[in-house]
Write an enzyme that holds these catalytic residues in place. Structure first.
Site, PDB file in Angstrom:
ATOM      1  N   GLY A 103       0.721 -35.611 -36.260  1.00  0.00           N
ATOM      2  CA  GLY A 103       0.257 -35.950 -37.603  1.00  0.00           C
ATOM      3  C   GLY A 103       1.083 -35.224 -38.648  1.00  0.00           C
ATOM      4  O   GLY A 103       1.882 -34.338 -38.319  1.00  0.00           O
ATOM      5  N   GLU A 120       1.531 -31.750 -49.009  1.00  0.00           N
ATOM      6  CA  GLU A 120       1.102 -31.240 -50.313  1.00  0.00           C
ATOM      7  C   GLU A 120       1.910 -31.988 -51.377  1.00  0.00           C
ATOM      8  O   GLU A 120       3.135 -32.097 -51.272  1.00  0.00           O
ATOM      9  CB  GLU A 120       1.381 -29.739 -50.412  1.00  0.00           C
ATOM     10  CG  GLU A 120       0.603 -28.900 -49.418  1.00  0.00           C
ATOM     11  CD  GLU A 120       0.987 -27.430 -49.478  1.00  0.00           C
ATOM     12  OE1 GLU A 120       1.598 -27.009 -50.474  1.00  0.00           O
ATOM     13  OE2 GLU A 120       0.689 -26.707 -48.513  1.00  0.00           O
ATOM     14  N   TYR A 172      -7.714 -33.295 -49.886  1.00  0.00           N
ATOM     15  CA  TYR A 172      -8.372 -32.115 -50.451  1.00  0.00           C
ATOM     16  C   TYR A 172      -7.396 -31.310 -51.299  1.00  0.00           C
ATOM     17  O   TYR A 172      -6.210 -31.663 -51.406  1.00  0.00           O
ATOM     18  CB  TYR A 172      -8.936 -31.254 -49.323  1.00  0.00           C
ATOM     19  CG  TYR A 172      -7.926 -30.500 -48.492  1.00  0.00           C
ATOM     20  CD1 TYR A 172      -7.007 -31.157 -47.680  1.00  0.00           C
ATOM     21  CD2 TYR A 172      -7.897 -29.107 -48.516  1.00  0.00           C
ATOM     22  CE1 TYR A 172      -6.093 -30.459 -46.920  1.00  0.00           C
ATOM     23  CE2 TYR A 172      -6.983 -28.393 -47.756  1.00  0.00           C
ATOM     24  CZ  TYR A 172      -6.078 -29.079 -46.962  1.00  0.00           C
ATOM     25  OH  TYR A 172      -5.170 -28.382 -46.217  1.00  0.00           O
ATOM     26  N   ASP A 204      -5.363 -28.042 -51.651  1.00  0.00           N
ATOM     27  CA  ASP A 204      -4.816 -26.927 -50.883  1.00  0.00           C
ATOM     28  C   ASP A 204      -4.004 -26.070 -51.848  1.00  0.00           C
ATOM     29  O   ASP A 204      -2.968 -26.511 -52.338  1.00  0.00           O
ATOM     30  CB  ASP A 204      -3.944 -27.447 -49.742  1.00  0.00           C
ATOM     31  CG  ASP A 204      -3.491 -26.319 -48.834  1.00  0.00           C
ATOM     32  OD1 ASP A 204      -4.194 -25.289 -48.749  1.00  0.00           O
ATOM     33  OD2 ASP A 204      -2.423 -26.452 -48.202  1.00  0.00           O
ATOM     34  N   SER A 241      -3.814 -34.969 -45.425  1.00  0.00           N
ATOM     35  CA  SER A 241      -3.539 -34.649 -44.023  1.00  0.00           C
ATOM     36  C   SER A 241      -3.895 -35.881 -43.205  1.00  0.00           C
ATOM     37  O   SER A 241      -5.067 -36.281 -43.142  1.00  0.00           O
ATOM     38  CB  SER A 241      -4.380 -33.453 -43.564  1.00  0.00           C
ATOM     39  OG  SER A 241      -4.026 -32.301 -44.283  1.00  0.00           O
ATOM     40  N   ARG A 250      -1.000 -26.358 -30.771  1.00  0.00           N
ATOM     41  CA  ARG A 250      -0.530 -27.254 -31.832  1.00  0.00           C
ATOM     42  C   ARG A 250       0.730 -26.638 -32.413  1.00  0.00           C
ATOM     43  O   ARG A 250       0.681 -25.559 -33.001  1.00  0.00           O
ATOM     44  CB  ARG A 250      -1.595 -27.393 -32.924  1.00  0.00           C
ATOM     45  CG  ARG A 250      -1.148 -28.203 -34.139  1.00  0.00           C
ATOM     46  CD  ARG A 250      -2.270 -28.325 -35.159  1.00  0.00           C
ATOM     47  NE  ARG A 250      -2.677 -27.043 -35.710  1.00  0.00           N
ATOM     48  CZ  ARG A 250      -2.561 -26.680 -36.990  1.00  0.00           C
ATOM     49  NH1 ARG A 250      -2.036 -27.510 -37.868  1.00  0.00           N
ATOM     50  NH2 ARG A 250      -2.981 -25.500 -37.405  1.00  0.00           N
ATOM     51  N   HIS A 268       3.025 -26.239 -35.190  1.00  0.00           N
ATOM     52  CA  HIS A 268       2.881 -26.438 -36.632  1.00  0.00           C
ATOM     53  C   HIS A 268       4.269 -26.273 -37.247  1.00  0.00           C
ATOM     54  O   HIS A 268       4.767 -25.156 -37.379  1.00  0.00           O
ATOM     55  CB  HIS A 268       1.904 -25.374 -37.158  1.00  0.00           C
ATOM     56  CG  HIS A 268       1.495 -25.545 -38.577  1.00  0.00           C
ATOM     57  ND1 HIS A 268       1.427 -24.490 -39.454  1.00  0.00           N
ATOM     58  CD2 HIS A 268       1.114 -26.639 -39.287  1.00  0.00           C
ATOM     59  CE1 HIS A 268       1.003 -24.921 -40.627  1.00  0.00           C
ATOM     60  NE2 HIS A 268       0.811 -26.215 -40.569  1.00  0.00           N
TER      61      HIS A 268
END
Length: 517
Positions: free
Chosen positions: A8, A12, A102, A104, A111, A247, A249
């Site tokens: 995924g 931002e 949302y 951030d 996301s 995960r 990142h």
């Protein structure tokens, strides 16, 4: 399997506005970001989003846990690292497509839901553009002006992230993962960069470079994401069964508007990860002498001719490094090893074929890759303007065009205009993107999350969600957490019949294992 794995993208968004507060001061980015999220939740179609005051379930957030085997003390962490603290004043919404929208820090963030392949990742990344643009349109109806940009730098020293997430077996040692990935992540902007005007964090020197993020890298490996940014991030927050999965990142990538660039960014890295898992020996021998400096050197050279030193004394270009990783993936894919075979293998073939085609084109004549590689398309557009206007790379009109490239307004954004005109190749149709704005991917737990939002919503008892849970209200008004530790659980095939039998969250809980919140 091949390139297919759970993945995924988190983006931002840059934000600007001419709005002033009652005292005549510019409205802060945090307030503007809250406007954006609330506007989408309020203006979306019925069932498309939870109210922006809906909660996010932070129970399994571990932003200070490090994959190297320790956890940073909270007292030592930068405030920006404490992403596990619930703040009821921060707008957040869970969407019916399984995504989270949302605030951030001081940016709206989309996301995307978990998907299982790079093409689906492109589709849901484009859906995020439409979600953000929908919020801007709703605000305009209220005479509130906001502009959103899908980029990573403001050209004046600030950078904000586009983070990719990949599910990786916990059995793969993290030190091997980091060591073998660094050379590829350093060179990947050759095929996956969005392009940027200016050299240096605050554009101290005129010029054009491949990557939005390269000048902000300061370390090879580290836990931070907003300071001392590393090439490999060590946050150990799997959002999945922890002893089975990690995960990865990835914080070094660019927000991209060109479908093929996004597809190659995720498809190529997923392929390299599979090589790390199955044939790590094919990636040995490429450690760089100075990875951070190499990332910046490769990014600063649109001619693709600069070489960077390897630890063994050899010199390679960014193209050489990317091709060496492609050859490793091609050899691994041809090995017949089980993780490289399966009914979904056509997507692996598609990624490797596209990767080879783009790489060969870049070697012959980079300008011929303008329809596929975003930095090439942007560079070509800006060069044409420079030729017509006699402008240098330090001309403010060039800097403005760089920002305008990423504007999500279809009537202003240069990338969106090129995409609409067919000059940036599409991999997903507008109809597929429109559907992805409200429909979750069918083959991950995002389907359960998104369908719970669509079918029941807040009024029907959906109180909060996270990547691995949904919090529902039971028939006594209590909160119950339904865990979804396995990312491929909760798919349409697995739970559609279950959801069809219930018209409320409380009723649904009668057939689900849950825990007190």
């Amino acid at each position: 399997m091949g390139v297919r794995r759970v993945m995924g993208i988190e983006t931002e968004l840059g934000i600007t506005s001419t709005q002033l507060d009652p005292a005549g001061r510019p409205v802060t980015p945090m307030v503007l970001s809250g406007q954006v999220v609330r506007a989408y939740a309020a203006g979306a179609a019925p069932g498309a989003a939870l109210p922006s005051g809906a909660g996010w379930d932070y129970a399994d957030e571990t932003p200070l846990r490090d994959a190297r085997g320790f956890e940073m003390a909270r007292a030592l962490a930068d405030r920006s690292q404490l992403t596990d603290v619930e703040d009821p004043t921060i707008a957040t919404s869970v969407l019916s497509n399984g995504a989270r929208f949302y605030v951030d820090h001081a940016h709206p963030e989309y996301s995307s839901p978990e998907v299982t392949g790079p093409l689906a990742a492109v589709r849901y990344d484009r859906a995020g553009e439409e979600v953000a643009w929908g919020a801007v349109r709703t605000l305009a109806e209220e005479e509130l002006e906001v502009r959103l940009y899908k980029n990573n730098v403001d050209g004046k020293g600030a950078s904000y992230g586009t983070h990719e997430n990949y599910l990786v077996p916990r059995a793969v040692p993290f030190d091997r993962l980091a060591r073998l990935l660094i050379p590829f992540l350093v060179a990947r902007p050759v095929i996956a960069g969005a392009g940027r005007v200016g050299i240096g964090q605050a554009s101290e020197r005129p010029g054009f470079q491949l990557s939005q993020r390269a000048d902000y890298l300061e370390a090879e490996v580290g836990l931070e994401t907003t300071l001392r940014r590393p090439i490999v991030n060590t946050r150990d927050e799997p959002h999945a069964t922890p002893h089975l999965h990690r995960r990865l990142h990835v914080i070094v990538g660019d927000a991209t508007m060109a479908d093929v660039t996004t597809y190659l960014a995720l498809g190529s890295l997923s392929a390299v990860l599979r090589v790390v898992e199955t044939h790590p020996e094919l990636l040995e021998g490429m450690p760089l002498a100075h990875p951070v400096a190499a990332a910046q050197a490769i990014s600063h050279d649109p001619s693709l001719q600069v070489t960077v030193p390897l630890a063994d004394g050899r010199e390679m270009t960014g193209l050489d490094l990317v091709e060496a990783h492609l050859e490793a993936a091609e050899r691994a894919a041809a090995s017949g090893h089980e993780p490289w075979t399966g009914p979904e293998d056509s997507e692996t073939e598609g990624v490797l074929r596209r990767w080879r085609d783009v790489l060969d084109t870049l070697r012959r004549d980079p300008s011929q890759a303008a329809g596929q590689v975003e930095w090439v398309a942007k560079h070509q557009l800006l060069e044409r303007f420079r030729d017509r206007a006699g402008a240098g790379w330090d001309d403010p009109r060039i800097a403005a065009m760089d920002i305008q490239w990423h504007d999500l307004d279809p009537g202003r954004g240069l990338a969106r205009k090129l995409r609409a005109a067919g000059q940036l190749e599409r991999l997903v149709t507008p109809e597929e993107v429109a559907a992805a704005v409200t429909e979750p991917p069918p083959d991950t737990r995002a389907w359960f999350r998104g369908e719970a939002v669509r079918r029941y919503g807040a009024a029907g008892g959906v109180r909060a969600a996270s990547w691995d849970s949904v919090v529902l209200v039971d028939d006594r008004g209590g909160l119950r957490r339904v865990r979804m530790d396995e990312p491929t659980s909760g798919s349409r095939a697995a739970v559609a019949g279950l959801l069809d039998r219930h018209t409320s969250a409380a009723s649904l809980l009668s057939e689900l294992a849950s825990e007190d919140v």
